[in-house]
Design a protein around this motif. Sequence first.
Motif, PDB file in Angstrom:
ATOM      1  N   ALA A  17       0.835  -1.209   0.000  1.00  0.00           N
ATOM      2  CA  ALA A  17       0.000   0.000   0.000  1.00  0.00           C
ATOM      3  C   ALA A  17       0.870   1.260   0.000  1.00  0.00           C
ATOM      4  O   ALA A  17       0.735   2.122  -0.881  1.00  0.00           O
ATOM      5  N   ALA A 177      -0.521   3.654   5.860  1.00  0.00           N
ATOM      6  CA  ALA A 177      -0.394   2.361   5.174  1.00  0.00           C
ATOM      7  C   ALA A 177       0.482   1.470   6.036  1.00  0.00           C
ATOM      8  O   ALA A 177       1.420   0.834   5.565  1.00  0.00           O
ATOM      9  N   GLY A 310      -4.853  -0.377   2.482  1.00  0.00           N
ATOM     10  CA  GLY A 310      -4.188  -1.669   2.626  1.00  0.00           C
ATOM     11  C   GLY A 310      -4.690  -2.416   3.846  1.00  0.00           C
ATOM     12  O   GLY A 310      -5.821  -2.228   4.310  1.00  0.00           O
ATOM     13  N   SER A 327      -4.375  -3.621  -1.754  1.00  0.00           N
ATOM     14  CA  SER A 327      -3.609  -2.506  -1.189  1.00  0.00           C
ATOM     15  C   SER A 327      -3.090  -1.604  -2.313  1.00  0.00           C
ATOM     16  O   SER A 327      -3.168  -0.368  -2.238  1.00  0.00           O
TER      17      SER A 327
END
Length: 583
Positions: A17, A177, A310, A327
């Motif tokens: 991500a 993330a 994600g 993600s």
Amino acid sequence: MSEDLQTDVLVIGSGPAGGGVALALATLGVEHMVVTKYSWTANTPRAHITNQRTMEIFRDLGIEDDVLAQATPHDLMGDTVFCTSLAGDEIGRVRTWGTHPAREADYTLASPSSNCDIPQTFLEPIVIGHAASRGSRIRFDTEYVGLVQDADGVTVTVRDRVTGHRYDIRAKYVVGADGGRSMVAADVGLPFEGQMDVAGSMNIVFQADLSHLVEHRPSVLYWVLQPGADIGGIGLGLVRMVRPWNEWLIVWGYDITQPPPEVDDEMAISIVHELVGDDTVPVTIRSTSLWGNNKMYATRYRAGRVFCMGDAVHRHPPSNGLGSNTSIQDAYNLAWKLAYVLRGSAGEALLDSYDAERTPVGKQIVLRANKSIEEFGAIFDALGITGTDDPEVMRRHIAARATNTPEAARQRAQLRAALELKDYEFNAHGVELGQRYTSAAVVPDGTPEPEYTRDAELYYHPTTWPGARLPHVWLGRDGRRVSTHDLAGKGRFCLFTGIAGEQWAEAVPKVADDLGIEVVAYVVGPGREYIDLYEDWARVREVEEDGCVLVRPDAHVAWRSAGRVDDPAAELHRVLSTVLARG
Ligand code: FDA
């Protein structure tokens, strides 16, 4: 030491991500920074199945060839075996990831990109490497500690893990993330549904030359049915190829209600030998780790200037191979919107569409992945071994399917159906490609959502209905094939029309100029730059030749017009202003 660091976007985490959003932002020329906890990228293989949608994104971001160069290709991915051990009885095989000849066409027709298998340890350095080379400022060994938001930005406190020094970074926007135990999502109070740690799994990464057991049935996944295979874990014991055919990862379950097992080398080698079915195979253990299966998703991904993506917002087992893929797709969805807002080309409200578009996807994949684990139960039922852990009972029941009795015939039929059910895990093309967005960044054209004529999870249904992913077809340019997806993307809007719709294309430059954005118009037809090589565009476009299909920078349809209108410039201006929340 004091620092006064400022950035437009601060990304926390450098997994699929965080790395994905950094790469997309860098490619779009958005100033940003990445902070990430460890000294380098993922140190265990984890994600590997990389689906067509993700490969299309990599294609747009210019790294598809690098990924393919290090991946195990599509044709070696799919002879997925169910067995009592790699050397033991083969219970069945399923052709997976679109490798069945009857499914191969669906996959080939749907995308210019093929799926592949690339372990996370190989993928992340490619993504991060390209992001850095395009301008990402990446700080490893740098841990997120906390954040404070105000009307103009976010102040994020981080800690240098080498020196222990804490400092602040000021950002206009923050992307959380930071994975399945996300502190960012918790700190900004994102609401979640579901449960963490519903089952326990262990990963054992090892080296062993298993060529003689697998080369004749090449697959990335070998599922092993042994006593204890239904306790915790992901449905069955899994021997997963990391590199053909000498590097592997085993996923084996444990009872999460009990104290976690201490997996030393001796225990790990013994599990490997059990699942391989041959204790003479030399094995080198590379690493072991424990992790929990989750069934949890956020119902909101945005809190003010902070966006999470994600595993931070969708937490689920690896079944269906959707985690890293989703993600990266989250990242691709948000990056162009941040770019447009930061550039002043879109209103702030465009960012709300990230939440509206991606939360349904997150929920869908969490539920799908968990259901795929439950569906292994049908194999146990078919073999008549549900609930037993007695190796002798299991052996007898599994062997019984080979006898000439009515019960065994029923068992065989039931097993066939149970294995077919696994298509929902291994050939779920609709789940992988079929996302249709509903948000303020999609302008309806007044038509109802097209019905699914085949199973919506198993089959992708191409459509230009606003919100859907742009269908791929091969067009021709100078006699060479070029995908509709190659014409979309690159941070621009684009418009497809036919010769009878040239007025749309003529309107584009002025509208783009008025709005200060890039829009490319493609007139598809004989004698034009792009020709409809196989007439496939005419078959999938779902508008008349004098209509148009307007596509967002992320290759999702923004809007379409069935045919000609009196004032195409005014219509395009209205639609693009709406998509971009230009008030
Ligand atoms: P991820 O956990 O990968 O990354 C989090 C990042 O945040 C890391 O860089 C970490 O250092 C950083 N971080 C964490 N806390 C921080 C802090 N406080 N400060 C700063 N940085 C911080 N998926 C898939 O698509 N296909 C597949 O085939 C598989 N297979 C698979 C197999 C197995 C065994 C597992 C366990 C998982 C998979 N997955 C998968 C799932 C996949 O691994 C997972 O979904 C992705 O890694 C999620 O990517 P993220 O970037 O969201 O989190």
